[in-house]
Write a protein that holds these residues in place. Sequence first.
Motif, mmCIF file in Angstrom:
data_model
loop_
_atom_site.group_PDB
_atom_site.id
_atom_site.type_symbol
_atom_site.label_atom_id
_atom_site.label_comp_id
_atom_site.label_asym_id
_atom_site.label_seq_id
_atom_site.Cartn_x
_atom_site.Cartn_y
_atom_site.Cartn_z
ATOM 1 N N MET A 82 -8.008 3.560 -11.250
ATOM 2 C CA MET A 82 -7.898 2.734 -10.055
ATOM 3 C C MET A 82 -8.490 1.358 -10.339
ATOM 4 S SD MET A 82 -6.412 4.068 -7.404
ATOM 5 C CE MET A 82 -6.985 2.794 -6.269
ATOM 6 N N ASP A 132 -15.341 2.650 -1.549
ATOM 7 C CA ASP A 132 -15.452 3.318 -2.841
ATOM 8 C C ASP A 132 -16.881 3.260 -3.365
ATOM 9 O OD1 ASP A 132 -14.579 4.394 -5.503
ATOM 10 O OD2 ASP A 132 -15.179 2.381 -6.130
ATOM 11 N N GLY A 180 -9.865 7.769 -6.205
ATOM 12 C CA GLY A 180 -9.387 6.890 -5.149
ATOM 13 C C GLY A 180 -9.278 7.564 -3.793
ATOM 14 N N PRO A 208 -11.602 -1.406 1.009
ATOM 15 C CA PRO A 208 -11.536 -0.290 0.057
ATOM 16 C C PRO A 208 -12.597 -0.324 -1.036
ATOM 17 C CG PRO A 208 -9.333 -1.022 0.569
ATOM 18 C CD PRO A 208 -10.266 -2.008 1.214
ATOM 19 N N HIS A 209 -12.980 -1.511 -1.506
ATOM 20 C CA HIS A 209 -13.996 -1.572 -2.556
ATOM 21 C C HIS A 209 -15.344 -1.077 -2.055
ATOM 22 C CE1 HIS A 209 -11.603 -3.431 -5.635
ATOM 23 N NE2 HIS A 209 -11.268 -4.450 -4.843
ATOM 24 N N TYR A 254 -10.700 -0.467 -9.152
ATOM 25 C CA TYR A 254 -11.947 -0.638 -8.423
ATOM 26 C C TYR A 254 -12.845 -1.574 -9.238
ATOM 27 C CZ TYR A 254 -10.888 2.980 -4.973
ATOM 28 O OH TYR A 254 -10.341 3.704 -3.931
ATOM 29 N N GLU A 314 -3.521 -0.405 -8.169
ATOM 30 C CA GLU A 314 -4.306 -1.308 -7.334
ATOM 31 C C GLU A 314 -4.881 -0.537 -6.150
ATOM 32 O OE1 GLU A 314 -5.740 -3.991 -6.683
ATOM 33 O OE2 GLU A 314 -5.234 -5.252 -8.373
ATOM 34 N N LYS A 315 -5.952 -1.105 -5.570
ATOM 35 C CA LYS A 315 -6.534 -0.501 -4.375
ATOM 36 C C LYS A 315 -5.716 -0.910 -3.156
ATOM 37 C CE LYS A 315 -8.310 -4.416 -2.592
ATOM 38 N NZ LYS A 315 -7.926 -4.988 -1.282
ATOM 39 N N PRO A 316 -5.691 -0.077 -2.108
ATOM 40 C CA PRO A 316 -6.240 1.274 -2.031
ATOM 41 C C PRO A 316 -5.329 2.261 -2.761
ATOM 42 C CG PRO A 316 -5.047 0.786 -0.022
ATOM 43 C CD PRO A 316 -5.007 -0.470 -0.841
ATOM 44 N N ALA A 317 -5.827 3.476 -2.964
ATOM 45 C CA ALA A 317 -5.018 4.480 -3.652
ATOM 46 C C ALA A 317 -3.727 4.758 -2.892
ATOM 47 C CB ALA A 317 -5.813 5.769 -3.824
ATOM 48 N N HIS A 368 0.790 -1.236 0.000
ATOM 49 C CA HIS A 368 0.000 0.000 0.000
ATOM 50 C C HIS A 368 0.819 1.281 0.000
ATOM 51 C CE1 HIS A 368 -3.027 -2.694 2.364
ATOM 52 N NE2 HIS A 368 -3.002 -2.996 1.084
#
Length: 386
Positions: free
Chosen positions: A124, A192, A329, A188-189, A126, A98-101, A78
């Motif tokens: 992103m 979002d 993000g 995170p998804h 997502y 990739e997630k998270p930003a 991350h």
Amino acid sequence: MEQVKLGIIGVGNMGTQHAKYLQEGVIDGAVLTAILDKNENRTKELNSVLNQDVQVFNDEEAFFESGLVDAVIVATPHYDHSYFAIKAFEQNLHVLCEKPAGVYTKQVREMNEAAKKSGNVFSMMYNQRTNPLYEKVRELIREGELGEIRRMNWLITNWYRSQSYYDSGGWRATWAGEGGGVLINQCPHQLDLWQWMTGMMPTRMRAFCHFGKYRDIEVEDDVTAYAEYDNGATAVFITTTGETPGTNRLQINGDRGKVVVEDGKLNYWRLRVSESQFNREYTGGFGEPECWKVDIPITGKETSHTGITQNFVDAILKGTPLIAPGEEGIKGLSLSNAMQLSAWTDDWVKFPLDEEMYYKYLKEKIANSTVKKEASSITLDVKGTY
């Protein structure tokens, strides 16, 4: 440009998945040409499974100076997301992150500024935005079918993780290694989707995070958050990694009805007359508006990671609008940062988030992290870690 030459930065679990489908030729208009990972043992393993025309790098400068890539997929831990994204933009490359930003909004804001300055495509990963269920909920809200949003509740507790999962890596579930727990790693998804479907961000939030409640870890593993919005709407978000069997249930109520997403299904109840109109006109004492349960057609299928990657490539080659623009993000990350900050300060957190205050608390957490010796090479600054 007829074909996008893609490079992958970081080949852990997700990076390996991206490499696999790219080599299988699933993405039209793209070819995997290079991989960057600092772990030499890992890249030696990859050499045996990668196509011969994919070059593997351990040195980042050599990777960026190779001229082998037009765009990169950033799939590192991350903290490094913003660092490598910024570096790629500076090399005039397109970026799919990739997630998270990132871990904290201060570093992500700098990433967004670098993307804007470069003028390149920034997306992103997502992938849940390609789920037809959530796409339909967003459509119902954005086209006014639900009327003004009044209440949102998301109970997402099917993230069960055992102690052995956390023990599998010294960096897991630590402030220095991951920058958080269930909010930064598992949710995170959902965070979002929460703002993407409704188009709304809260005005303030109060959250209760329990750190190491169910497991021997230092980050949050149980969270209950309450948010308020400009129009008077409220929301509750509950998540944990310590319960089983878990639940994933989203309910959104509006002036004209409600939707519930659970067990892969969308249920929709529509009021024949809006609640506000009924309340103005009804004089019969007890009573409520007539309500219909409506079958909503759900078409298409979730394309997940490959769908987002194809969209990213199409944006580069054809100017196709992005499903998940990279600058968005920061919105879901603002929600998770606010939840942690509210718990740390035992107080309400207002939006926009006080990024300097969050950053201050996070640095203190990292300084006292159990993984700080293992992660002694980490230098935390606005650009992330490396």
